[in-house]
Design an enzyme around this catalytic site. Structure first.
Site, PDB file in Angstrom:
ATOM      1  CD  GLU A 105     -12.049   0.524  70.680  1.00  0.00           C
ATOM      2  OE1 GLU A 105     -12.762   0.653  71.699  1.00  0.00           O
ATOM      3  OE2 GLU A 105     -10.878   0.108  70.713  1.00  0.00           O
TER       4      GLU A 105
ATOM      5  CE1 TYR B 155     -21.595  27.161  83.337  1.00  0.00           C
ATOM      6  CE2 TYR B 155     -21.160  27.858  85.589  1.00  0.00           C
ATOM      7  CZ  TYR B 155     -21.927  27.906  84.443  1.00  0.00           C
ATOM      8  OH  TYR B 155     -23.035  28.707  84.412  1.00  0.00           O
TER       9      TYR B 155
ATOM     10  CD  GLU C 185      -8.017   2.736  81.579  1.00  0.00           C
ATOM     11  OE1 GLU C 185      -8.097   3.073  80.362  1.00  0.00           O
ATOM     12  OE2 GLU C 185      -8.267   1.596  81.978  1.00  0.00           O
TER      13      GLU C 185
ATOM     14  CE  LYS D 251     -14.038   3.365  73.871  1.00  0.00           C
ATOM     15  NZ  LYS D 251     -13.025   2.550  73.176  1.00  0.00           N
TER      16      LYS D 251
END
Length: 120
Positions: free
Chosen positions: A21, A53, A72, A102
């Site tokens: 990863e 934004y 997280e 993901k």
């Protein structure tokens, strides 16, 4: 009271605990929802009284470049950075919700995405 929502920001990053990863990376989607008082911004048509934004998008993009083992942790960093940035501009944020997914996680199975949601 109102909400600013950035829906399905698509970015690439190198987050995860597995060595592949970190090396190969993955596609991610990020959703941000911020609740705040729009009264002054909507009454006076003044961008400085709300959250831009465009700047929010670039903040998320910058945080995605910093490796995290856990999405997280990435979500928590995004929340903390948003709070810090807009506290400087005296914008009172009532609530922040971050959802990070993901896409095609490295799981031996048929799964589209893995998501976490963090509320503050």
């Amino acid at each position: 009271m109102g909400k600013i929502i950035l829906d399905n920001i698509r970015l690439f990053g190198f987050h995860g605990c597995l060595s592949e990863e970190k090396r190969i990376g993955s596609h991610y989607t990020v959703n941000i929802e911020i609740e705040l008082d729009f009264n002054e911004a909507s009454t006076h048509d003044n961008l400085s009284k709300t959250i831009d934004y465009v700047n929010l998008y670039y903040l998320v993009k910058e945080e995605m470049k910093i490796h995290s083992k856990l999405i997280e942790h990435l979500a928590q960093r995004i929340i903390q950075r948003i709070k810090k940035k807009y506290k400087e501009f005296l914008i009172e944020i009532k609530h922040i919700k971050v959802k990070i997914c993901k896409e095609n996680p490295p799981i031996q199975g048929n799964i589209d995405r893995v998501c976490v949601i963090l509320n503050d």
